[in-house]
Design a protein around this motif. Structure first.
Motif, PDB file in Angstrom:
ATOM      1  N   THR A 193     -62.681 -57.090 124.372  1.00 31.89           N
ATOM      2  CA  THR A 193     -62.595 -56.923 122.909  1.00 31.89           C
ATOM      3  C   THR A 193     -61.198 -56.432 122.524  1.00 31.89           C
ATOM      4  O   THR A 193     -60.454 -55.906 123.368  1.00 31.89           O
ATOM      5  CB  THR A 193     -63.596 -55.846 122.423  1.00 31.89           C
ATOM      6  OG1 THR A 193     -63.249 -54.610 123.067  1.00 31.89           O
ATOM      7  CG2 THR A 193     -65.041 -56.205 122.729  1.00 31.89           C
ATOM      8  N   MET A 195     -61.816 -62.979 127.305  1.00 37.19           N
ATOM      9  CA  MET A 195     -61.767 -63.158 125.842  1.00 37.19           C
ATOM     10  C   MET A 195     -61.596 -64.658 125.603  1.00 37.19           C
ATOM     11  O   MET A 195     -60.481 -65.155 125.468  1.00 37.19           O
ATOM     12  CB  MET A 195     -60.623 -62.330 125.249  1.00 37.19           C
ATOM     13  CG  MET A 195     -60.857 -60.844 125.479  1.00 37.19           C
ATOM     14  SD  MET A 195     -59.690 -59.771 124.639  1.00 37.19           S
ATOM     15  CE  MET A 195     -60.119 -60.010 122.926  1.00 37.19           C
ATOM     16  N   GLU A 236     -60.716 -66.531 120.771  1.00 35.34           N
ATOM     17  CA  GLU A 236     -60.094 -65.431 121.507  1.00 35.34           C
ATOM     18  C   GLU A 236     -59.027 -66.076 122.396  1.00 35.34           C
ATOM     19  O   GLU A 236     -59.221 -67.199 122.908  1.00 35.34           O
ATOM     20  CB  GLU A 236     -61.143 -64.706 122.340  1.00 35.34           C
ATOM     21  CG  GLU A 236     -62.091 -63.894 121.455  1.00 35.34           C
ATOM     22  CD  GLU A 236     -63.192 -63.205 122.242  1.00 35.34           C
ATOM     23  OE1 GLU A 236     -63.525 -62.062 121.895  1.00 35.34           O
ATOM     24  OE2 GLU A 236     -63.737 -63.818 123.188  1.00 35.34           O
TER      25      GLU A 236
END
Ligand SMILES: Cc1cc2nc3c(=O)[nH]c(=O)nc-3n(C[C@H](O)[C@H](O)[C@H](O)COP(=O)(O)OP(=O)(O)OC[C@H]3O[C@@H](n4cnc5c(N)ncnc54)[C@H](O)[C@@H]3O)c2cc1C
Length: 529
Positions: free
Chosen positions: A96, A144, A160
């Motif tokens: 994240t 990601m 991402e």
């Protein structure tokens, strides 16, 4: 499982045809394979980590080895010999933005340097860990990899940034779209890596370079978060997206990228043309670029590269017939191969190829059907496996690239190939060099040169040979007005030549930008500037 000291997946082999083996022996003589270090040997040399423990950071020696170097020839020399100058002290796999921010804060606290890591396919030293006092954290973005937003109406997709090529295309294909960005490293390279190196795909003539496709994103810099909104266009001062493009991990970590997408093409076709000599082909592709023929691919090989391509295709009755027929049409040993590609609607494909073939014929080109183009398209992501095959036969292979105006291209080509061929003369070694143009613009073209030389048993000698060749070619590029990189970026290998095109104030402006977003100098030091 990906190879730790070469290209691609373990167990996948791209064998060299007998014809290509003979050609190589004729050009360079027999190869010598230096002694190779085993994985166990290298792992036993990974020093203890200098980083204090952190729940997101792995000190595992194998992860650290796998993140120590990229895919340049010096990277290979270090990896294959096991003489690796430095390893990252830890590897993190954030999932994240918050984790990325936490890792940047940790790096600042413990005085570590951070190297953002995408697919590790860098070929100019961008992900290499340099020896130094400070511990190094490799920040691998592979986890990601999600499609975060899809705006079908505006043709924008936000991912991402750690998403790899095949995964990105699969996620878009499920909705009927494509990004159309296909660098040859596509199986492993990532969206973040493409943006950070200003990458160019093989079909960029239709889809654009990554800077045309990158519409915005999110950069987590040590100083704070830089949001780059995706306006269709904006006159609100200098475009900060340009700062992220080519930033090579110096400014921060790109965690999200919004890209311009297109509906999947309905049709795709290729065509091959042979010219009696390279100059005719050069004029033809210049006209195609300037008349804006809507092609996706233009790839014009020099006669030497054409011979290599034909040798790689092996021996078959069809090929022998083609060669005899080309000779009959005047395209003998000096012939230059042009591959053309088009994609889109059926009408667009036939219009593009029709126009391009018309121009090619006007410049003496002989149409050779679709098969050579289909062969190239089928093998295009397998070809890098040849690097493994060649190394194991005792030959080093490297590529270099530049771009110049149409006036400069012929001189650049001659100069780069000539200095490469002469650079190891004092050692009594030959260098086999050949080139192609794979991206044409109305104002000029890129030039992509492959060169091979024999490996020595001593890795130090191999590195010294590479340094000699790289310096000679880079100096020739600068002297003839080419850019030091059209697509591979700067890293460590092109850094000494950047001032020649940016100038002292340009470099100072880049350094100031680094200081603004990374006041503590955490991000990927020693690369770019
Ligand atoms: C066989 C082969 C073929 C290739 N073909 C092409 C080609 O056709 N066209 C082309 O343009 N290039 C090509 N390359 C070069 C290379 O693949 C590109 O430079 C690619 O864009 C690198 O992407 P990556 O994800 O592997 O990045 P990496 O190698 O992991 O990193 C490259 C640089 O980008 C930075 N970086 C990576 N991700 C991020 C992020 N999320 N945020 C901030 N910085 C980041 C790294 O710190 C590093 O400085 C090729 C390389 C190989 C080995």
């Amino acid at each position: 499982m990906r190879r730790w000291n070469g290209w691609g997946e373990e167990g996948v082999v791209f064998p060299l045809s007998e014809k290509a083996r003979v050609l190589l022996q004729e050009q360079l003589g027999p190869g010598t394979l230096p002694r190779e270090a085993t994985l166990e040997e290298v792992l036993s040399r990974v020093p203890p980590s200098r980083l204090p423990p952190h729940p997101l950071v792995s000190p595992d020696p194998e992860e650290r080895l796998r993140h120590a170097r990229g895919q340049s020839l010096p990277d290979w020399i270090f990896l294959r010999s096991g003489q690796i100058p430095a390893f990252p002290d830890g590897v993190a796999f954030p999932t994240t933005n918050e984790e990325v921010r936490a890792l940047l804060a940790y790096a600042r606290e413990v005085g570590a340097r951070v190297i953002p890591y995408g697919g590790g396919t860098s070929v100019a030293g961008q992900v290499s860990v340099l020896p130094g006092e400070a511990p190094v954290l490799s920040l691998d973005l592979r986890r990601m990899n999600r499609l975060l937003r899809l705006d079908e109406k505006s043709l924008l997709a936000t991912f991402e940034a750690g998403v790899q090529g095949p995964d990105l295309e699969a996620q878009l294909r499920a909705w009927g779209f494509t990004l159309g960005h296909f660098p040859q490293s596509f199986p492993y390279s990532t969206l973040g890596g493409w943006v950070a190196t200003r990458s160019v795909g093989q079909e960029s003539l239709r889809y654009g370079r990554i800077e045309d496709l990158f519409a915005g994103g999110r950069l987590e810099a040590p100083a704070g978060t830089l949001l780059l909104p995706s306006f269709p266009a904006s006159a609100a001062g200098p475009d900060l997206k340009q700062a992220a493009l080519g930033s090579e991990g110096r400014l921060g970590v790109l965690t999200e990228a919004t890209v311009r997408i297109r509906p999947l093409p309905k049709a795709e076709a290729f065509a091959a043309v042979f010219f009696r000599e390279f100059g005719e082909g050069l004029e033809a592709v210049r006209r195609m670029a300037q008349e804006e023929v809507p092609l996706s691919l233009v790839r014009l090989s020099t006669p030497e590269e054409t011979a290599v391509n034909l040798a790689l295709a092996g021996q078959s009755r069809g090929l022998a017939l083609l060669e005899a027929w080309l000779a009959l049409r005047g395209a003998g040993p000096g012939r230059a191969l042009l591959l053309l590609g088009a994609s889109g609607t059926r009408a667009r494909v036939s219009q593009a190829l029709g126009e391009a073939l018309g121009i090619a014929r006007a410049h003496g080109g002989v149409y050779a059907g679709q098969a050579p183009g289909r062969f190239w398209a089928h093998h295009r992501f397998r070809q890098p496996y040849l690097r493994n095959t060649l190394w194991e036969m005792g030959y080093a292979v490297d590529t270099l690239e530049t771009a110049g105006t149409w006036n400069q291209v012929p001189r650049l080509l001659l100069a780069v190939e000539a200095v490469l061929r002469e650079a190891l003369g004092e050692e009594g070694e030959r260098v086999y060099a050949f080139s192609h143009l794979s991206r044409v613009y109305p104002t000029g073209a890129n030039l992509y040169t492959t060169y091979l030389f024999r490996l020595h048993r001593d890795p130090g000698t191999n590195l010294a040979r590479w340094r000699k060749l790289k310096a000679a070619a880079s100096q020739a590029i600068v002297a003839h007005g080419g850019t030091i990189s059209h697509q591979h970026g700067v890293g460590t290998d092109h850094l000494p030549y950047l001032e020649a095109e940016k100038g002292p104030w340009g470099l100072e402006a880049l350094r100031a930008l680094c200081r603004a977003l990374d006041p503590w100098g955490l991000m990927n030091p020693g690369k770019l500037v």
